[in-house]
Design a protein around this motif. Structure first.
Motif, PDB file in Angstrom:
ATOM      1  N   UNK A 179      30.914  28.170  46.167  1.00  0.00           N
ATOM      2  CA  UNK A 179      32.333  28.510  46.167  1.00  0.00           C
ATOM      3  C   UNK A 179      32.558  29.823  46.917  1.00  0.00           C
ATOM      4  N   UNK A 180      33.436  29.793  47.870  1.00  0.00           N
ATOM      5  CA  UNK A 180      33.817  30.994  48.613  1.00  0.00           C
ATOM      6  C   UNK A 180      35.259  31.324  48.226  1.00  0.00           C
ATOM      7  N   UNK A 181      35.443  32.513  47.683  1.00  0.00           N
ATOM      8  CA  UNK A 181      36.769  32.896  47.213  1.00  0.00           C
ATOM      9  C   UNK A 181      37.790  32.938  48.345  1.00  0.00           C
ATOM     10  N   UNK A 182      39.039  32.582  48.027  1.00  0.00           N
ATOM     11  CA  UNK A 182      40.091  32.702  49.038  1.00  0.00           C
ATOM     12  C   UNK A 182      40.438  34.169  49.292  1.00  0.00           C
ATOM     13  N   UNK A 183      41.311  34.376  50.225  1.00  0.00           N
ATOM     14  CA  UNK A 183      41.659  35.724  50.669  1.00  0.00           C
ATOM     15  C   UNK A 183      42.408  36.551  49.629  1.00  0.00           C
ATOM     16  N   UNK A 184      43.166  35.901  48.732  1.00  0.00           N
ATOM     17  CA  UNK A 184      44.085  36.634  47.871  1.00  0.00           C
ATOM     18  C   UNK A 184      43.984  36.178  46.417  1.00  0.00           C
ATOM     19  N   UNK A 185      44.090  37.158  45.501  1.00  0.00           N
ATOM     20  CA  UNK A 185      44.134  36.839  44.085  1.00  0.00           C
ATOM     21  C   UNK A 185      45.575  36.486  43.706  1.00  0.00           C
ATOM     22  N   UNK A 186      45.728  35.846  42.549  1.00  0.00           N
ATOM     23  CA  UNK A 186      47.082  35.500  42.080  1.00  0.00           C
ATOM     24  C   UNK A 186      47.912  36.752  41.818  1.00  0.00           C
ATOM     25  N   UNK A 187      47.256  37.876  41.540  1.00  0.00           N
ATOM     26  CA  UNK A 187      47.996  39.115  41.296  1.00  0.00           C
ATOM     27  C   UNK A 187      48.326  39.856  42.590  1.00  0.00           C
ATOM     28  N   UNK A 193      30.764  25.863  34.004  1.00  0.00           N
ATOM     29  CA  UNK A 193      31.856  26.823  33.859  1.00  0.00           C
ATOM     30  C   UNK A 193      33.187  26.090  34.080  1.00  0.00           C
ATOM     31  N   UNK A 194      34.268  26.607  33.501  1.00  0.00           N
ATOM     32  CA  UNK A 194      35.550  25.897  33.606  1.00  0.00           C
ATOM     33  C   UNK A 194      36.195  25.972  34.987  1.00  0.00           C
ATOM     34  N   UNK A 195      35.848  27.017  35.715  1.00  0.00           N
ATOM     35  CA  UNK A 195      36.485  27.281  37.010  1.00  0.00           C
ATOM     36  C   UNK A 195      35.558  28.181  37.806  1.00  0.00           C
ATOM     37  N   UNK A 196      35.553  28.074  39.129  1.00  0.00           N
ATOM     38  CA  UNK A 196      34.696  28.963  39.904  1.00  0.00           C
ATOM     39  C   UNK A 196      35.132  30.423  39.823  1.00  0.00           C
ATOM     40  N   UNK A 197      36.397  30.660  39.488  1.00  0.00           N
ATOM     41  CA  UNK A 197      36.894  32.038  39.344  1.00  0.00           C
ATOM     42  C   UNK A 197      36.371  32.716  38.081  1.00  0.00           C
ATOM     43  N   UNK A 198      35.789  31.953  37.164  1.00  0.00           N
ATOM     44  CA  UNK A 198      35.390  32.473  35.870  1.00  0.00           C
ATOM     45  C   UNK A 198      34.226  33.462  35.924  1.00  0.00           C
ATOM     46  N   UNK A 199      33.483  33.495  37.016  1.00  0.00           N
ATOM     47  CA  UNK A 199      32.272  34.321  37.042  1.00  0.00           C
ATOM     48  C   UNK A 199      32.308  35.478  38.041  1.00  0.00           C
ATOM     49  N   UNK A 200      33.458  35.783  38.589  1.00  0.00           N
ATOM     50  CA  UNK A 200      33.533  36.901  39.533  1.00  0.00           C
ATOM     51  C   UNK A 200      34.119  38.113  38.882  1.00  0.00           C
TER      52      UNK A 200
END
Length: 135
Positions: A43-51, A128-135
């Motif tokens: 998983x490669x994170x996108x450019x921007x967080x939801x915040x 894990x529930x989501x790839x964002x869960x471990x960053x």
């Protein structure tokens, strides 16, 4: 939320499937895993967080090498089958599950431009529930 949510323009699972070229029947043409090996798309994170926080290009590029979240793309015929060496009990990981890996485990490879790792089934730390869960 206990983790940093990312702003996705597309479902990351679909994005990985599309990039690696998985067919509708869940096969990556020309590839076949053996034994207890598992192919994981990193998983490669996108450019921007939801915040609204933007991640730098160098940070995102580093996910290709240091990424610890991935999507199970394929399993060998004996992956997650208990044997004399390792007992999985009721634990199993299926194609399409998000998983956590140690960055040093497995063989890194690139399939159709997607960073992947081939790991032993026992090297997957957890679902894990989501790839964002471990960053």
């Amino acid at each position: 939320m206990p983790f940093m949510l990312m702003e996705h323009t597309e479902d990351p699972r679909n994005e990985i499937y599309k990039k690696v070229g998985i067919s509708k029947d869940g096969v990556i043409p020309g590839f076949e895993l053996h034994g207890n090996r598992v192919l994981v798309g990193i998983y490669k994170r996108p450019e921007k967080t939801k915040s609204g926080i933007y991640l730098g290009d160098a940070t995102r590029k580093e996910d290709e090498y240091q990424g610890k979240a991935g999507l199970v793309l394929a399993k060998g015929h004996s992956a997650f089958v208990s044997d004399d060496e390792f007992d999985f009990g009721p634990d199993n990981v299926d194609v399409g599950d998000w998983v956590l890996l140690f960055v040093s485990h497995g063989l890194s490879c690139n399939i159709n431009g997607l960073s992947c790792r081939i790991v032993r089934d026992q090297d997957i730390s957890m679902k894990i529930p989501s790839p964002d869960a471990v960053f």
